[in-house]
Design a protein around this motif. Structure first.
Motif, PDB file in Angstrom:
ATOM      1  N   ALA A  86       0.844  -1.197   0.000  1.00 51.51           N
ATOM      2  CA  ALA A  86       0.000   0.000   0.000  1.00 51.51           C
ATOM      3  C   ALA A  86       0.875   1.241   0.000  1.00 51.51           C
ATOM      4  CB  ALA A  86      -0.933  -0.012   1.208  1.00 51.51           C
ATOM      5  N   PHE A  87       0.219   2.414  -0.231  1.00 52.50           N
ATOM      6  CA  PHE A  87       0.942   3.692  -0.303  1.00 52.50           C
ATOM      7  C   PHE A  87       0.093   4.761   0.364  1.00 52.50           C
ATOM      8  CE2 PHE A  87       1.799   7.705  -2.547  1.00 52.50           C
ATOM      9  CZ  PHE A  87       3.155   7.837  -2.265  1.00 52.50           C
ATOM     10  N   CYS A  88       0.694   5.467   1.353  1.00 49.77           N
ATOM     11  CA  CYS A  88      -0.011   6.561   2.039  1.00 49.77           C
ATOM     12  C   CYS A  88       0.216   7.830   1.245  1.00 49.77           C
ATOM     13  CB  CYS A  88       0.483   6.713   3.472  1.00 49.77           C
ATOM     14  SG  CYS A  88      -0.309   8.136   4.320  1.00 49.77           S
ATOM     15  N   VAL A  89      -0.875   8.420   0.744  1.00 50.02           N
ATOM     16  CA  VAL A  89      -0.779   9.622  -0.091  1.00 50.02           C
ATOM     17  C   VAL A  89      -0.282  10.792   0.738  1.00 50.02           C
ATOM     18  CG1 VAL A  89      -2.075  11.221  -1.533  1.00 50.02           C
ATOM     19  CG2 VAL A  89      -2.591   8.755  -1.609  1.00 50.02           C
TER      20      VAL A  89
ATOM     21  N   GLN B 168       3.244   9.866   1.916  1.00 56.18           N
ATOM     22  CA  GLN B 168       4.036   9.541   0.722  1.00 56.18           C
ATOM     23  C   GLN B 168       5.059   8.453   1.063  1.00 56.18           C
ATOM     24  OE1 GLN B 168       5.458  13.376  -0.658  1.00 56.18           O
ATOM     25  NE2 GLN B 168       3.686  13.570  -2.017  1.00 56.18           N
TER      26      GLN B 168
ATOM     27  N   TYR C 124       5.641   4.055   1.239  1.00 55.72           N
ATOM     28  CA  TYR C 124       5.193   2.711   0.915  1.00 55.72           C
ATOM     29  C   TYR C 124       5.171   1.922   2.219  1.00 55.72           C
ATOM     30  CZ  TYR C 124       5.838   3.748  -4.042  1.00 55.72           C
ATOM     31  OH  TYR C 124       5.749   4.279  -5.307  1.00 55.72           O
TER      32      TYR C 124
ATOM     33  N   GLN D 253       0.439  -1.141   7.455  1.00 50.65           N
ATOM     34  CA  GLN D 253      -0.806  -0.547   6.962  1.00 50.65           C
ATOM     35  C   GLN D 253      -1.875  -0.588   8.059  1.00 50.65           C
ATOM     36  OE1 GLN D 253      -2.518  -2.610   3.629  1.00 50.65           O
ATOM     37  NE2 GLN D 253      -4.102  -1.079   3.291  1.00 50.65           N
TER      38      GLN D 253
ATOM     39  N   GLN E 194      -3.634   4.003  -0.673  1.00 50.66           N
ATOM     40  CA  GLN E 194      -3.831   3.356  -1.965  1.00 50.66           C
ATOM     41  C   GLN E 194      -3.333   1.917  -1.861  1.00 50.66           C
ATOM     42  OE1 GLN E 194      -1.543   5.851  -4.578  1.00 50.66           O
ATOM     43  NE2 GLN E 194      -3.252   7.263  -4.978  1.00 50.66           N
TER      44      GLN E 194
ATOM     45  N   SER F  28      -2.158  -1.981  -3.524  1.00 50.94           N
ATOM     46  CA  SER F  28      -1.032  -2.350  -4.410  1.00 50.94           C
ATOM     47  C   SER F  28      -1.344  -2.117  -5.877  1.00 50.94           C
ATOM     48  CB  SER F  28      -0.669  -3.819  -4.197  1.00 50.94           C
ATOM     49  OG  SER F  28      -1.790  -4.644  -4.460  1.00 50.94           O
TER      50      SER F  28
ATOM     51  N   MET G 114      -1.489   2.061  -6.132  1.00 49.34           N
ATOM     52  CA  MET G 114      -0.344   2.847  -5.653  1.00 49.34           C
ATOM     53  C   MET G 114       0.660   3.062  -6.808  1.00 49.34           C
ATOM     54  SD  MET G 114       1.887   0.158  -3.432  1.00 49.34           S
ATOM     55  CE  MET G 114       2.765  -1.210  -4.224  1.00 49.34           C
TER      56      MET G 114
ATOM     57  N   THR H 223       4.580   9.734  -8.260  1.00 49.28           N
ATOM     58  CA  THR H 223       3.258  10.271  -8.560  1.00 49.28           C
ATOM     59  C   THR H 223       3.343  11.300  -9.668  1.00 49.28           C
ATOM     60  OG1 THR H 223       2.612   9.929  -6.263  1.00 49.28           O
ATOM     61  CG2 THR H 223       1.239  11.419  -7.562  1.00 49.28           C
TER      62      THR H 223
END
Length: 596
Positions: free
Chosen positions: A36-39, A42, A44, A50, A63, A65, A68, A116
């Motif tokens: 996952a990715f924290c917007v 920023q 991973y 998570q 987001q 996998s 992201m 991004t």
């Protein structure tokens, strides 16, 4: 943050990469696959991180996998090697890691997450336009190459045209110049036609006069050249005689050797005895003559060409064109090389004297003694010391086994006679007539310097004053501290060193000053020595050198300096037979020996 590059390849040879959890790397120094990715952060994150991240930051957008950013950038920051480059500052046009973003770009308004930001780069009009621009630039470069080739042809053509035009103009100028002179000649010929007879007569006279003057000038120069050659030959005549005499000696010695061998071979003792006696007399003559030949000094000279204005009038009026100037042998530069050191318990060597080829004498002022050395080929052998009750200063040779030594404090000169083994046989005291320091023996007289009164006195061997030099023509003291002196090889000149005025003075025996030497490279001059050619060697105590001067005190060169191990030299002596120069130094336990 840890990054991993997979070793497996896809079927299309694309590299398969995956991102790892940045939180695990940052907090646990470990790694796990990011899912996952924290917007907002920023970052991973993995499955576990998570779960905790959602609990702690409920409002953050996560987001998975699939959604992201997948274009991972694994380059490390040059400023922070442990950090990945994750951001790009559009305001600074510069990439950055988390540390760079927090520190260097905290005031920048356009810092974005690199994956991004780059996610739609492939579809961006800007990249498409840039690629088109690159294609256009490539085309422009190729077109430029063609343009440069075309311009090169133009330049080449211009060069050819300019070269041709230059050559054409040069030929034209030369032709014009020649034509101009030809016109002058033609004009003269035209004028000459009016008075042809008169001009021809004048021309004939001019040619005749020029020819006569040229002949006389050539004769004058030729005569001067011939006279110069004769003078050169005449100058070398004596040397040719010396060489011829040497050949005669070689022949005579060979003939004597053959005669003696034949008489010995046939056992004719009476004949051998007579021939031996005759040969002995002849060998004595050969030995004396050989010594004279060995010490024959050739005449040195140089050609002096007069500076004459190169015009007809000056050349015709000139009577001398060059001369042969004799150069004194003392003006030739000497070369030296280190030979060896003489070591002893010296304290303060004031004077050195070569008594013979194998005997060196040294006066040690503070230790009140005379030190005697036997000299060998490349070393010395200490013989003995002679102690005194007062301090000795200067020394001079009177005969092969006799020297004179000055004792300044006692105002005394002592004549010391040695036996064959250098034992002292006799000491005779002579009045010093004052605080005597430097001393030399010549023409059965002593020449002595007196540093307190600044005078030079000539006395008989018994001490009676014959002459005294102390004042100049203006009534001023000629010297201040004349501590040392020596005599020229022909016994005609007296050389005096004045350690206060930093001068060396050349005097005649009548007291006339021939020359005075002084420069900044000679400080506190001490003992002097002369060689067989008349060259003078002076110790510069404070300038730490030995200077070579000519017989008329012209500077030749600095012969020895600190580079040769010379520090505060005070005493010097020269041996003619071995060509050795001995140098003693103040408060130094060594005497330096050099070959010349």
């Amino acid at each position: 943050m840890a990054a991993n590059f997979s070793g497996s390849l896809t079927q299309d040879s694309d590299e398969v990469t995956e991102m790892f959890c940045e939180a695990c790397e940052r907090h646990d120094d470990g790694y796990a696959t990011a899912v996952a990715f924290c917007v907002e952060c920023q970052d991973y994150i993995c499955v576990i991180c998570q779960r905790y991240h959602k609990r702690q930051f409920k409002t953050h957008k996560i987001q998975d996998s699939k959604s992201m950013p997948q274009d991972f950038y694994f380059e490390k920051c040059s400023t922070h090697p442990g950090k990945l480059i994750k951001f790009y500052c559009s305001q600074c046009n510069k990439e950055a890691c988390q540390e760079c973003k927090n520190n260097d770009h905290k005031n920048c308004s356009d810092v974005n997450h690199l994956p991004t930001l780059a996610s739609d780069i492939q579809k961006s009009d800007e990249l498409t336009n840039f690629s088109k621009n690159m294609d256009q630039l490539s085309k422009d470069i190729k077109d430029t190459e063609k343009l440069l080739d075309a311009k090169s042809e133009v330049i080449k053509k211009q060069e050819e045209n300019a070269t041709f035009a230059c050559k054409e103009q040069s030929n034209k100028l030369i032709a014009t110049y020649k034509q101009h002179h030809q016109d002058l000649i033609d004009d003269f010929d035209k004028k000459m036609e009016d008075t042809i007879a008169k001009l021809k007569k004048e021309r004939s006279k001019l040619i005749q006069m020029s020819s006569e003057k040229g002949r006389k000038f050539e004769e004058k120069v030729g005569k001067a050249e011939s006279n110069m050659k004769e003078e050169v030959v005449k100058t070398n005549t004596d040397f040719k005689k010396v060489k011829s005499e040497h050949l005669n000696l070689v022949g005579n010695l060979k003939a004597l050797t053959v005669d003696l061998e034949q008489a010995r071979k046939f056992g004719k003792n009476c004949e051998l005895f007579i021939k031996w006696k005759l040969a002995k007399q002849m060998c004595e003559h050969i030995q004396v003559t050989t010594y004279q030949i060995q010490h024959y000094s050739i005449q040195r000279y140089k050609l002096n060409i007069f500076d004459i204005p190169l015009n007809v009038k000056s050349l015709e009026n000139q009577t001398r064109f060059f001369s042969l100037d004799k150069v004194h042998a003392s003006a030739e530069e000497r070369k030296i090389s280190f030979n060896f050191d003489i070591s002893h318990e010296f304290d303060s060597i004031t004077s050195l004297l070569v008594l013979s080829e194998h005997t060196l004498l040294a006066l040690d002022y503070n230790r009140c003694c005379l030190v005697i050395f036997r000299l060998e080929k490349s070393k010395e052998e200490y013989i003995k010391e002679r102690k005194f009750n007062s301090k000795p200063w200067g020394i001079t040779k009177v005969s092969h086994h006799k020297v004179a030594v000055t004792f300044t404090d006692e105002r005394m000169i002592r004549l010391i006679t040695f036996a064959q083994d250098m034992e002292v046989l006799d000491i005779t005291e002579i009045p010093g007539n004052g605080c005597c320091s430097g001393i030399a023996y010549s023409n059965n007289h002593f020449v002595v310097s007196y540093w307190l009164t600044g005078s030079i006195k000539i006395s008989s061997i018994s001490g009676r004053i014959v002459k005294s030099f102390d004042k100049d023509d203006n009534g001023q003291n000629r010297f201040t501290y004349p501590v040392y002196l020596t005599i020229s090889p022909d016994n005609s000149m007296i050389y005096v060193s004045d350690w206060s005025r930093n001068t060396v003075t050349c005097l005649t025996y009548a007291g006339e000053v021939n020359a005075i030497y002084k420069d900044d490279q000679l400080k506190n001059p001490q003992q002097l020595a002369v060689d067989e050619y008349g060259s003078l060697y002076v110790c510069g105590r404070e300038s730490n050198n030995i200077l070579q001067l000519s017989h008329d005190l012209s500077k030749i060169k600095i012969l020895i300096d600190k580079r040769h191990g010379i520090i505060r030299p005070t005493s010097i002596a020269y041996c003619q037979n071995t060509k050795r120069l001995f140098v003693g130094m103040n408060q130094n336990s060594k005497i330096k020996v050099f070959l010349m």
